[in-house]
Structures are given as structure tokens and as C-alpha cells.
Design a protein around this motif. Structure first.
Motif, PDB file in Angstrom:
ATOM      1  N   HIS A  52       0.972  -1.352  -0.093  1.00 13.05           N
ATOM      2  CA  HIS A  52       0.023  -0.003  -0.117  1.00 13.05           C
ATOM      3  C   HIS A  52       0.985   1.350  -0.046  1.00 13.05           C
ATOM      4  CE1 HIS A  52      -3.393   2.359   0.877  1.00 13.05           C
ATOM      5  NE2 HIS A  52      -4.237   1.712   0.543  1.00 13.05           N
ATOM      6  N   ARG A  54       0.302   4.032   1.493  1.00 11.90           N
ATOM      7  CA  ARG A  54       0.245   4.676   2.769  1.00 11.90           C
ATOM      8  C   ARG A  54       1.338   4.075   3.604  1.00 11.90           C
ATOM      9  NH1 ARG A  54      -3.499   7.939   4.381  1.00 11.90           N
ATOM     10  NH2 ARG A  54      -3.802   7.322   6.464  1.00 11.90           N
ATOM     11  N   SER A 193      -9.699   9.717  -1.881  1.00 13.42           N
ATOM     12  CA  SER A 193      -8.550   8.777  -1.156  1.00 13.42           C
ATOM     13  C   SER A 193      -8.004   9.476  -0.016  1.00 13.42           C
ATOM     14  CB  SER A 193      -8.341   7.782  -2.288  1.00 13.42           C
ATOM     15  OG  SER A 193      -7.339   6.999  -1.734  1.00 13.42           O
ATOM     16  N   ASP A 194      -7.529   8.530   0.764  1.00 18.58           N
ATOM     17  CA  ASP A 194      -6.554   9.121   1.964  1.00 18.58           C
ATOM     18  C   ASP A 194      -4.987   8.672   1.510  1.00 18.58           C
ATOM     19  OD1 ASP A 194      -6.800   6.263   2.197  1.00 18.58           O
ATOM     20  OD2 ASP A 194      -7.314   6.309   4.325  1.00 18.58           O
ATOM     21  N   ASP A 195      -5.020   8.033  -0.016  1.00 18.17           N
ATOM     22  CA  ASP A 195      -3.837   7.363  -0.664  1.00 18.17           C
ATOM     23  C   ASP A 195      -3.121   8.470  -1.117  1.00 18.17           C
ATOM     24  OD1 ASP A 195      -5.189   5.189   0.320  1.00 18.17           O
ATOM     25  OD2 ASP A 195      -5.159   4.169  -1.554  1.00 18.17           O
TER      26      ASP A 195
HETATM   27 MG    MG Z   1      -7.164   4.720   1.318  1.00 14.40          MG
END
Ligand code: MG
Ligand code: PML
Length: 261
Positions: A52, A54, A193-195
Motif C-alpha cells: 500500500h 500509505r 482517497s487517503d492514499d
Molecule cells: Mg485508502
């Protein structure tokens, strides 16, 4: 022989400890699987959590459970992609679409003014469209929509038909938005998104469909947002129960399809 029993398979991964104990949310995932496909489903989620943008998780939980509830079959929302050049234009368009979907302007302004409240969540924040108040009482956790999927072959057929990218991110977000918007209390959803490597987000609702917006934040930004604007919610718990527990399969059939503006 076709299997009739389905399992919900879920994953969550974090770094620096588990969620709720100081850990940073890295990734989450939802699948529905037959018994014979369970191993593959677990592997798909394991890979998702381990690779991922993150970061590398040091905590992961993967669980499955047999579903006893009847699975609801839903059509995907219609999808449109809106191309914007700047975050400012993207957010303006998001506000316009939220208003079109039925969220009063003052509530949109209030929600966007308090965005920092939903950063770091792994679920969604529920906001009442009359008071502008958050009503889910889930603190930093938010409400996680669960028990949903779209069989890959059917998704690929849909994506080929509309010439959309066959990416799992679009698939997962559209599954979630289609389930959420199906509930009569949902007025609209706003999400990005938080990515750090993904800047496209969307506004979705039953009447405007799934409206992708190509830039809702800058690259490198790890602050995501997921808000469900809700209306006349007499029983918050039964709404949350629908989001978390009602199993849903998205299914697309070419002949029943309609376009959106
Ligand atoms: Mg995410
Ligand atoms: C996420 O990654 O958590 C949300 C992605 C939303 C947009 C997906 C798309 O339509 O491309």
C-alpha cells in the motif's frame, strides 16, 4: 455444483500499532466469497494491505464470517467522469453536485469547513442535512461500510462496455457508493482517497449517479474524506446496521442500463 453460502471477508491494516491504539490507518478491504474461494479472497486482501502507498503495516487483521442474511442484488450507479485542472475547481464542482443532490449549501460549507475532523478515519462520517451535525458517534473510527462485492467478470464486462479503467479502486468505490445511495436516508456521499498517489474522488447519489472528479486533492496528500449526508434519519442505528451488515452484490446487465448527464 454452485455454492449458495457466502462469507464476508474483511481486512484492516495499520502501522505503529493497531487502530484505536495510536496506529496509522494503512488499508482496509471487503469481499464476499464462497467457501471454496476463501483462500484466494484472503490472499487478495493480504496483498492489498501489504503493498500500500500509505506505508508498510505492522498490524493486520483478516477475518471471515458466514453470512446468514439474504444477499441484496443492486445495479451499479451510473458513472460520469468530470475532468478538472485544479483542486479548487474540483472542490467547487463537488459542492455544486452535492447541492444538486439535495444537500443545502450552508451544510456543505459547514462540513467542508470541518474537514480536519474526518482525516485519519478508516470509515465514514454521517452528517445530518438539517443541522449539519455529525450523528454517528463513532469518533475517529467512523462507520465502515461492509459486506459487499461485485464479481470480477461482471465488473470487467461493465468497464469494457463504458471504457472505464478496470481498476479495483474504481470497482470498490462504486460498490460502496451504490450500496450507500440505495438507502432512502442517504442524500449524497462525498469521497476522496487517503492514499497519497490517488487524487480522483467523487460525489454520489441516487439521482446524480456516481460523479467522478479527477482532482480533489494534491498528490502526496494523505488526508482523505468520506461523508454521508443523511436526511430524516429517525433511527441512526438501523441505518448504520444497513451499512455494516446488509450483504450486497452489485450486478450489471447491459439491457437494463440508462445514461446520466
Ligand atoms: Mg485508502
Ligand atoms: C479510495 O481510494 O479510498 C477512494 C477512491 C475514490 C475514487 C475512485 C474512482 O472513481 O476512481
Amino acid at each position: 455444483m454452485q455454492e449458495n453460502n457466502f462469507y464476508s471477508v474483511r481486512m484492516r491494516a495499520s502501522k505503529g500499532g493497531s487502530h484505536g491504539y495510536g496506529g496509522k490507518h494503512i488499508s482496509g478491504g471487503e469481499l464476499l466469497s464462497t467457501n471454496s474461494d476463501l483462500q484466494q479472497a484472503v490472499n487478495v486482501l493480504l496483498k492489498k494491505g501489504l503493498t500500500h502507498s500509505r506505508g508498510k503495516p505492522d498490524y493486520m487483521q483478516i477475518q471471515f464470517e458466514l453470512l446468514n442474511e439474504q444477499i441484496k442484488r443492486l445495479k451499479p450507479l451510473n458513472v460520469k467522469t468530470n475532468i478538472v485542472e485544479t483542486v479548487e475547481n474540483g472542490r467547487e464542482l463537488a459542492c455544486f453536485l452535492l447541492e444538486k443532490a439535495g444537500v443545502p449549501k450552508r451544510i456543505i460549507d459547514k462540513a467542508l469547513g470541518q474537514l480536519t475532523n474526518c482525516f485519519g478515519f478508516r470509515g465514514a462520517m454521517l452528517i445530518d442535512i438539517y443541522s449539519g451535525k455529525r450523528i454517528d458517534e463513532r469518533n475517529a473510527k467512523g462507520v465502515r461500510v461492509s459486506r459487499m462485492d461485485w464479481l470480477d467478470n461482471n465488473f470487467k464486462k461493465w468497464a469494457t462496455h463504458y471504457q472505464f479503467p478496470q481498476n479495483s479502486r474504481l470497482k470498490e468505490a462504486l460498490v460502496l457508493a451504490s450500496k450507500v445511495s440505495e438507502h432512502h436516508a442517504t442524500v449524497a456521499e462525498l469521497c476522496w482517497s487517503d492514499d497519497p498517489d490517488y487524487i480522483t474522488g467523487y460525489v454520489a447519489s441516487k439521482n446524480i449517479g456516481y460523479q467522478r472528479i479527477t482532482k480533489l486533492k494534491e498528490y502526496g496528500d494523505e488526508q482523505g474524506c468520506r461523508i454521508f449526508f443523511v436526511n430524516k434519519l429517525e433511527d441512526v442505528n438501523s441505518y448504520i446496521n444497513y451499512l455494516e451488515k446488509q450483504p450486497v452484490f452489485i450486478e450489471w446487465e447491459e439491457e437494463n442500463d440508462t445514461e446520466i448527464d
